[in-house]
Write a protein that holds these residues in place. Structure first.
Motif, PDB file in Angstrom:
ATOM      1  N   ALA A  40     -37.874   2.920 -35.010  1.00 36.36           N
ATOM      2  CA  ALA A  40     -37.040   3.754 -33.593  1.00 36.36           C
ATOM      3  C   ALA A  40     -35.806   3.811 -33.084  1.00 36.36           C
ATOM      4  O   ALA A  40     -35.000   4.538 -32.756  1.00 36.36           O
ATOM      5  CB  ALA A  40     -37.606   2.908 -31.767  1.00 36.36           C
ATOM      6  N   GLU A  41     -35.448   2.412 -33.657  1.00 29.93           N
ATOM      7  CA  GLU A  41     -33.796   2.203 -33.191  1.00 29.93           C
ATOM      8  C   GLU A  41     -32.588   2.758 -33.776  1.00 29.93           C
ATOM      9  O   GLU A  41     -31.720   3.776 -33.173  1.00 29.93           O
ATOM     10  CB  GLU A  41     -33.600   0.718 -33.333  1.00 29.93           C
ATOM     11  N   MET A  42     -33.202   3.283 -35.532  1.00 34.84           N
ATOM     12  CA  MET A  42     -32.358   3.933 -35.898  1.00 34.84           C
ATOM     13  C   MET A  42     -32.790   5.460 -35.376  1.00 34.84           C
ATOM     14  O   MET A  42     -31.052   6.273 -35.325  1.00 34.84           O
ATOM     15  CB  MET A  42     -33.088   3.658 -37.733  1.00 34.84           C
ATOM     16  N   LEU A  43     -33.437   5.953 -35.023  1.00 39.58           N
ATOM     17  CA  LEU A  43     -33.345   6.865 -34.605  1.00 39.58           C
ATOM     18  C   LEU A  43     -33.068   7.260 -33.400  1.00 39.58           C
ATOM     19  O   LEU A  43     -32.025   8.379 -33.734  1.00 39.58           O
ATOM     20  CB  LEU A  43     -35.672   7.695 -34.247  1.00 39.58           C
ATOM     21  N   VAL A  44     -32.810   6.593 -32.379  1.00 38.94           N
ATOM     22  CA  VAL A  44     -32.223   6.806 -31.188  1.00 38.94           C
ATOM     23  C   VAL A  44     -31.034   6.824 -31.158  1.00 38.94           C
ATOM     24  O   VAL A  44     -29.359   7.197 -30.876  1.00 38.94           O
ATOM     25  CB  VAL A  44     -32.435   5.279 -30.334  1.00 38.94           C
ATOM     26  N   LYS A  45     -29.737   6.322 -32.231  1.00 35.50           N
ATOM     27  CA  LYS A  45     -28.237   6.049 -33.461  1.00 35.50           C
ATOM     28  C   LYS A  45     -28.086   7.539 -33.940  1.00 35.50           C
ATOM     29  O   LYS A  45     -27.215   8.248 -33.327  1.00 35.50           O
ATOM     30  CB  LYS A  45     -28.168   4.662 -34.172  1.00 35.50           C
ATOM     31  N   GLU A  46     -29.276   7.550 -34.094  1.00 31.45           N
ATOM     32  CA  GLU A  46     -29.071   8.988 -35.078  1.00 31.45           C
ATOM     33  C   GLU A  46     -28.498  10.437 -34.512  1.00 31.45           C
ATOM     34  O   GLU A  46     -28.158  11.358 -34.487  1.00 31.45           O
ATOM     35  CB  GLU A  46     -30.075   8.872 -36.611  1.00 31.45           C
ATOM     36  N   GLU A  47     -29.540   9.968 -33.496  1.00 31.94           N
ATOM     37  CA  GLU A  47     -29.893  11.439 -32.296  1.00 31.94           C
ATOM     38  C   GLU A  47     -28.558  11.103 -31.537  1.00 31.94           C
ATOM     39  O   GLU A  47     -28.505  12.226 -31.045  1.00 31.94           O
ATOM     40  CB  GLU A  47     -31.423  11.282 -31.952  1.00 31.94           C
ATOM     41  N   MET A  48     -27.947  10.157 -31.287  1.00 35.55           N
ATOM     42  CA  MET A  48     -26.402   9.893 -30.015  1.00 35.55           C
ATOM     43  C   MET A  48     -26.037  10.261 -30.963  1.00 35.55           C
ATOM     44  O   MET A  48     -24.812  10.857 -30.469  1.00 35.55           O
ATOM     45  CB  MET A  48     -26.278   8.716 -29.730  1.00 35.55           C
ATOM     46  N   LYS A  49     -25.481  10.112 -32.299  1.00 39.12           N
ATOM     47  CA  LYS A  49     -24.762  10.598 -33.359  1.00 39.12           C
ATOM     48  C   LYS A  49     -24.721  12.303 -32.987  1.00 39.12           C
ATOM     49  O   LYS A  49     -23.674  12.773 -32.782  1.00 39.12           O
ATOM     50  CB  LYS A  49     -24.631  10.272 -34.368  1.00 39.12           C
TER      51      LYS A  49
END
Length: 322
Positions: A40-49
């Motif tokens: 979850a947290e990695m997905l949010v970070k990659e989406e924000m990137k």
């Protein structure tokens, strides 16, 4: 292994926030989704990137969305609710003028639902997205606690009543943060979020007319007068919040000390004896600003959260589940 001063400071900040806001039932913890949705947290970070690469202004928009959510009955994702089931969306409040990029949160939620249905709350990933927006813009990395649940109601009237006005005084500003157990120093640090983004003329033209704010430098006030010369365009004309508007740094505090305070509160915290020492300190030391901003962010993001059996995990951030 010896712990450096910076690492020790951040551990103490995080420990203090855990003790203040995480109850005995394990309400808010680090990596709440470690087992239920480990990506979850990695997905949010990659989406924000990805979003920031296509539109760098997304960082400022998401950070503002986060703060405005937390200011209204706590950090519960209520700002994301649309008009349905008798709910009148908070984004229609005049005080939420300029709120945008809600679609980013909705898109991230859609991605999360594909891999972890009805698991990650909208309230949580607003905080995660804001944390990543700060970090990806050059700011500190904040270890956000998770475990929030989503509100099942939202009202425009709540936003009208609870969000600060654009012409808030220093005394009112102090009261807003004290009510949330946020120290004055941390509250001033949170004002440093103005280092990202822009402000529209409608929100700062009171510093120009009918009486010009005499703390503004002549060059800066002249530039603002040119930008805002047409009152019919006050909703679309804007100025940068500081000289490095795309980067999360301490330039905001440097600017407001040199007569470049865009909003009324920006100018006033630079001169008020209660807040001026913190403004000076943050302008001189970026790491000190980052540390206090992280502390304030954690306290604000954990304000009046819904946990345990309260609220729900929305399947779609725009609508309650039933």
């Amino acid at each position: 292994m010896k712990m450096g001063l910076r690492e020790l400071t951040m551990v103490l900040i995080l420990w203090g926030s855990c003790c203040l806001f995480a109850g005995g039932n394990g309400e808010l913890v680090l990596h709440f989704y470690k087992k239920s949705c480990p990506s979850a947290e990695m997905l949010v970070k990659e989406e924000m990137k990805r979003k920031m690469l296509s539109d760098i202004s997304s960082a400022a928009a998401i950070l503002r969305l986060d703060f405005h959510d937390c200011q209204v009955d706590g950090c519960d994702g209520s700002i994301l609710l649309g008009n349905s089931n008798g709910i009148i969306t908070e984004t229609l409040s005049d005080k939420n003028f300029g709120i945008r990029k809600v679609d980013i949160i909705n898109e991230i939620k859609g991605s999360l639902e594909k891999i972890c249905p009805e698991t990650v709350s909208c309230a949580d990933f607003i905080q995660l997205a804001a944390r990543d927006a700060v970090y990806l813009s050059g700011g500190p990395y904040i270890e956000v606690l998770t475990g929030r649940r989503d509100a099942v109601s939202g009202k425009k009237e709540r936003a009208d009543n609870q969000l600060p006005t654009y012409d808030i005084s220093v005394s009112e500003f102090i009261e807003v943060f004290l009510q949330k157990n946020i120290s004055l120093e941390d509250g001033v640090a949170l004002m440093g979020s103005h280092t990202l983004g822009v402000s529209h003329c409608r929100n700062f033209q009171n510093t120009l007319w009918p009486i010009k704010d005499d703390t503004l430098s002549l060059a800066f006030s002249g530039m603002l007068e040119m930008i805002c010369s047409n009152p019919t365009l006050s909703d679309i004309s804007f100025a940068q919040n500081d000289a490095t508007t795309l980067y999360f740094d301490n330039q905001y505090f440097i600017d407001i000390q040199s007569g470049r305070g865009l909003l009324k509160i920006d100018s006033e915290i630079a001169t008020d004896p209660r807040t001026q020492p913190y403004v000076t300190a943050f302008g001189q030391n970026t790491q000190h600003f980052f540390d206090r901003f992280s502390s304030g962010f954690l306290k604000l993001s954990n304000y009046k959260v819904l946990v345990g059996g309260k609220g729900e995990i929305r399947r779609d951030c725009r609508f309650i589940n039933s």
